[in-house]
Design a protein around this motif. Structure first.
Motif, PDB file in Angstrom:
ATOM      1  N   THR A 103       0.211  -8.483  -3.262  1.00  0.00           N
ATOM      2  CA  THR A 103      -0.211  -8.581  -4.655  1.00  0.00           C
ATOM      3  C   THR A 103       0.115  -9.939  -5.252  1.00  0.00           C
ATOM      4  O   THR A 103      -0.546 -10.380  -6.168  1.00  0.00           O
ATOM      5  CB  THR A 103       0.442  -7.469  -5.500  1.00  0.00           C
ATOM      6  N   SER A 104       1.149 -10.577  -4.756  1.00  0.00           N
ATOM      7  CA  SER A 104       1.520 -11.940  -5.151  1.00  0.00           C
ATOM      8  C   SER A 104       2.544 -12.406  -4.127  1.00  0.00           C
ATOM      9  O   SER A 104       2.947 -11.641  -3.257  1.00  0.00           O
ATOM     10  CB  SER A 104       2.117 -11.967  -6.563  1.00  0.00           C
ATOM     11  N   SER A 105       2.954 -13.647  -4.236  1.00  0.00           N
ATOM     12  CA  SER A 105       3.953 -14.099  -3.271  1.00  0.00           C
ATOM     13  C   SER A 105       5.205 -13.248  -3.420  1.00  0.00           C
ATOM     14  O   SER A 105       5.691 -13.013  -4.519  1.00  0.00           O
ATOM     15  CB  SER A 105       4.252 -15.579  -3.466  1.00  0.00           C
ATOM     16  N   ASN A 106       5.691 -12.766  -2.301  1.00  0.00           N
ATOM     17  CA  ASN A 106       6.883 -11.919  -2.217  1.00  0.00           C
ATOM     18  C   ASN A 106       6.705 -10.523  -2.804  1.00  0.00           C
ATOM     19  O   ASN A 106       7.686  -9.822  -3.009  1.00  0.00           O
ATOM     20  CB  ASN A 106       8.097 -12.608  -2.858  1.00  0.00           C
ATOM     21  N   LYS A 107       5.489 -10.089  -3.099  1.00  0.00           N
ATOM     22  CA  LYS A 107       5.240  -8.742  -3.600  1.00  0.00           C
ATOM     23  C   LYS A 107       4.131  -8.111  -2.772  1.00  0.00           C
ATOM     24  O   LYS A 107       3.169  -8.777  -2.399  1.00  0.00           O
ATOM     25  CB  LYS A 107       4.806  -8.755  -5.067  1.00  0.00           C
ATOM     26  N   PHE A 108       4.273  -6.818  -2.503  1.00  0.00           N
ATOM     27  CA  PHE A 108       3.230  -6.111  -1.788  1.00  0.00           C
ATOM     28  C   PHE A 108       3.162  -4.680  -2.292  1.00  0.00           C
ATOM     29  O   PHE A 108       4.079  -4.181  -2.945  1.00  0.00           O
ATOM     30  CB  PHE A 108       3.469  -6.132  -0.279  1.00  0.00           C
ATOM     31  N   GLU A 109       2.045  -4.047  -1.996  1.00  0.00           N
ATOM     32  CA  GLU A 109       1.820  -2.667  -2.405  1.00  0.00           C
ATOM     33  C   GLU A 109       1.326  -1.888  -1.192  1.00  0.00           C
ATOM     34  O   GLU A 109       0.442  -2.343  -0.481  1.00  0.00           O
ATOM     35  CB  GLU A 109       0.771  -2.659  -3.505  1.00  0.00           C
ATOM     36  N   ILE A 110       1.906  -0.714  -0.972  1.00  0.00           N
ATOM     37  CA  ILE A 110       1.446   0.181   0.088  1.00  0.00           C
ATOM     38  C   ILE A 110       0.667   1.300  -0.585  1.00  0.00           C
ATOM     39  O   ILE A 110       1.062   1.800  -1.645  1.00  0.00           O
ATOM     40  CB  ILE A 110       2.630   0.734   0.905  1.00  0.00           C
TER      41      ILE A 110
END
Length: 158
Positions: A103-110
């Motif tokens: 979703t952004s640098s250093n962020k993710f969504e499962i």
């Protein structure tokens, strides 16, 4: 210390060149690349915490089954989450549908692209997706750190 003809004693890289390489390291970019390249490992961690413990990303047990007979059948198949605790696994389609989106640098969504995803999210909450602190720490130790060391060695040419 003297070396033999097979082991170089000094690396001919100058201090200035090594300093330039160190300053060129972009840890944020490296971290983002590592996450992008290790999506299956992150997804596996999410699946494991559901299957092994029946917990959401906050480490909270999912709401117990209402039917004791169903709970007994599920417990006979997978006792790891404990009696009555859901593992969100029946046919495997829901967990096979797990995807990871940066979703952004250093962020993710499962999330899951399976048709049951909306129903399960409404029933158990959106926190079924994501990693507990324990799973994050395991990922960092087992995957992120070794991959970062490889990346740094490549960048620093050591």
């Amino acid at each position: 210390m003297w070396g033999n003809t097979h082991t170089p004693i000094l690396n001919m890289t100058t201090i200035h060149e090594m300093l330039r390489r160190v300053q060129a390291v972009d840890l944020q970019k490296a971290g983002t690349n590592i996450v992008a390249n290790t999506k299956p490992e992150l997804i596996t961690k999410n699946k494991e915490q559901l299957l092994d413990s029946g917990v959401n990303r906050l480490g909270v047990k999912l709401r117990k089954y209402r039917s004791n007979s169903y709970a007994a059948r599920k417990h006979a198949i997978n006792p790891f989450p404990g009696f009555g605790n859901p593992d969100l696994y029946r046919t495997g389609a829901f967990q096979q549908g797990f995807k990871l989106k940066l979703t952004s640098s250093n962020k993710f969504e499962i999330y899951s692209d399976d048709s049951k995803s909306k129903m399960l999210t409404e029933k158990y909450g959106s926190d079924i997706f994501g990693l507990t602190e324990e799973s994050k720490n395991e990922y960092r130790q087992e995957v992120m750190h070794p991959e970062l060391v490889k990346e740094l060695k490549k960048t620093l040419k050591v």
